[in-house]
Design a protein around this motif. Structure first.
Motif, short mmCIF file in Angstrom:
data_model
loop_
_atom_site.label_atom_id
_atom_site.label_comp_id
_atom_site.label_asym_id
_atom_site.label_seq_id
_atom_site.Cartn_x
_atom_site.Cartn_y
_atom_site.Cartn_z
N ALA A 231 40.34 10.74 45.46
CA ALA A 231 39.05 11.15 46.15
C ALA A 231 39.31 11.30 47.59
O ALA A 231 38.50 12.19 48.30
CB ALA A 231 37.79 10.03 46.01
N GLN A 232 40.11 10.74 48.10
CA GLN A 232 40.45 10.99 49.57
C GLN A 232 41.22 12.15 50.10
O GLN A 232 41.73 12.44 50.97
CB GLN A 232 41.20 9.79 50.10
CG GLN A 232 40.29 8.34 49.99
CD GLN A 232 39.03 8.82 50.73
OE1 GLN A 232 38.96 8.85 51.89
NE2 GLN A 232 38.00 8.33 49.88
N ALA A 233 41.79 12.97 48.77
CA ALA A 233 42.51 14.16 49.04
C ALA A 233 43.84 13.78 49.87
O ALA A 233 44.25 14.21 50.84
CB ALA A 233 41.75 15.18 50.02
N GLN A 234 44.83 13.29 48.97
CA GLN A 234 46.28 12.89 49.49
C GLN A 234 46.92 13.95 48.69
O GLN A 234 47.02 14.50 47.52
CB GLN A 234 46.43 11.72 48.99
CG GLN A 234 45.68 10.44 49.51
CD GLN A 234 46.09 10.03 50.90
OE1 GLN A 234 47.33 10.27 51.24
NE2 GLN A 234 45.17 9.60 51.75
N LEU A 235 47.75 14.52 49.59
CA LEU A 235 48.69 15.66 48.97
C LEU A 235 50.08 15.03 48.86
O LEU A 235 50.63 14.24 49.83
CB LEU A 235 48.57 16.55 50.24
CG LEU A 235 49.82 17.72 49.79
CD1 LEU A 235 49.37 18.74 48.48
CD2 LEU A 235 49.64 18.97 50.85
N SER A 236 50.63 14.81 47.80
CA SER A 236 51.98 14.44 47.50
C SER A 236 53.07 15.64 47.79
O SER A 236 53.02 16.64 47.19
CB SER A 236 52.32 13.83 46.13
OG SER A 236 51.16 12.92 46.13
N PHE A 237 54.24 15.08 48.13
CA PHE A 237 55.49 15.91 48.20
C PHE A 237 56.71 15.44 47.39
O PHE A 237 57.21 14.67 47.75
CB PHE A 237 55.77 15.89 49.73
CG PHE A 237 54.74 16.54 50.80
CD1 PHE A 237 54.57 17.88 50.81
CD2 PHE A 237 54.04 15.43 51.30
CE1 PHE A 237 53.44 18.22 51.96
CE2 PHE A 237 53.12 15.87 52.36
CZ PHE A 237 52.74 17.13 52.55
N TRP A 238 57.01 16.15 46.12
CA TRP A 238 57.79 15.55 45.44
C TRP A 238 59.23 16.39 45.43
O TRP A 238 60.21 15.88 44.84
CB TRP A 238 57.27 16.02 44.05
CG TRP A 238 56.15 15.34 43.42
CD1 TRP A 238 54.79 15.52 43.78
CD2 TRP A 238 55.95 14.01 42.83
NE1 TRP A 238 54.05 14.66 43.17
CE2 TRP A 238 54.75 13.78 42.58
CE3 TRP A 238 57.08 13.37 42.10
CZ2 TRP A 238 54.36 12.67 42.00
CZ3 TRP A 238 56.53 11.96 41.32
CH2 TRP A 238 55.28 11.98 41.44
N GLY A 239 59.29 17.13 46.54
CA GLY A 239 60.45 17.90 46.63
C GLY A 239 60.98 17.89 48.42
O GLY A 239 61.20 18.97 48.71
N LEU A 240 60.62 16.94 48.93
CA LEU A 240 61.18 17.25 50.48
C LEU A 240 62.54 17.53 50.68
O LEU A 240 63.37 16.93 49.91
CB LEU A 240 60.56 15.79 51.07
CG LEU A 240 58.90 15.65 51.28
CD1 LEU A 240 59.02 14.37 52.09
CD2 LEU A 240 58.41 16.75 51.84
N GLY A 241 62.94 18.28 51.76
CA GLY A 241 64.24 18.29 52.14
C GLY A 241 64.87 16.83 52.64
O GLY A 241 64.07 16.07 53.21
#
Length: 242
Positions: free
Chosen positions: A111-121
């Motif tokens: 609900a807090q709008a978290q954006l996940s990054f599954w393939g960072l450099g």
């Protein structure tokens, strides 16, 4: 005439209390160090320790082992929720499934709008991990310095320049370390969001770049360290006269 040393002996804290406080400080120092190492060795760092199962064991979300940042969903109409934002990204994911992306696959959750990054450099991952690990390492050092100070208190040898230096180091870590970490985290968050697939519909959540409480506490500790050093010098001079 009562000497200063006799007065200090009378004012010396109870041994049990100082032992308890010192032990607590050492335990917190160890926990902070373990937390820092967990970030370094975990999936976002060296990736040599599988922390996914640890997260499940202690009841935390798997998201704790994936780089993520708080965001404000914006841009096109109809994507004001995390669920709608994920739907809006679906076509982009299908189109770019075989292409390289600076931040790889991303998704919104919660609900807090978290954006996940599954393939960072690699460098992005190291930077994200570093901004989490270094504060814990600094906190571990602070707890250790406090434990050493409590040891001196127990021995009745607290008014020394050595203790003054410790207080100054703690003040410097709070005064400089906390604001620098906050700024680096915000700059990195903006970079990650703007270079991800979600750049058109989300912005990094705004944050106060300078936590003023740390500036105030750090300055107070530095002033205290200066006064402590002067007291230590006076104590040494008076001892020479007794």
């Amino acid at each position: 005439m009562v000497s200063i040393i006799d007065m200090e002996d009378r004012m010396r804290p109870a041994g049990t209390l100082t032992w308890v406080v010192q032990g607590l400080c050492l335990a917190l120092a160890a926990l902070s160090l373990v937390g820092s190492l967990a970030w370094v060795l975990g999936p976002n760092g060296a990736d040599v320790v599988p922390l996914y199962r640890l997260g499940e064991a202690i009841g935390t979300s798997e998201q704790n082992t994936v780089a993520h940042e708080a965001v404000v969903v914006s841009g096109r109409a109809g994507v004001a929720t995390a669920a709608a934002a994920n739907e809006a990204l679906a076509p982009q994911r299908e189109a770019d499934a075989t292409s390289a992306s600076p931040s790889g696959f991303v998704e919104f959750y919660g609900a807090q709008a978290q954006l996940s990054f599954w393939g960072l450099g690699r460098w992005e991952s190291l930077a994200w991990t570093g901004t989490r690990a270094l504060p814990l390492l600094g906190l571990s050092l602070i707890w250790l310095l406090l434990a050493l100070t409590m040891r001196d208190v127990r021995r009745g040898d607290v008014f020394t320049t050595r203790v003054a230096r410790r207080v100054a180091v703690i003040g410097g870590l709070v005064l400089v370390g906390v604001p620098v970490t906050a700024v680096l985290r915000q700059v990195l968050a903006v970079h990650l969001v703007e270079s991800s697939w979600a750049a058109d519909i989300a912005d990094a959540a705004p944050a106060a770049l300078v936590p003023w409480w740390s500036v105030v506490v750090g300055l107070v500790l530095l002033v205290l360290a200066t006064a402590w050093r002067e007291a230590a010098v006076m104590r040494r001079d008076l001892e020479g006269l007794v």
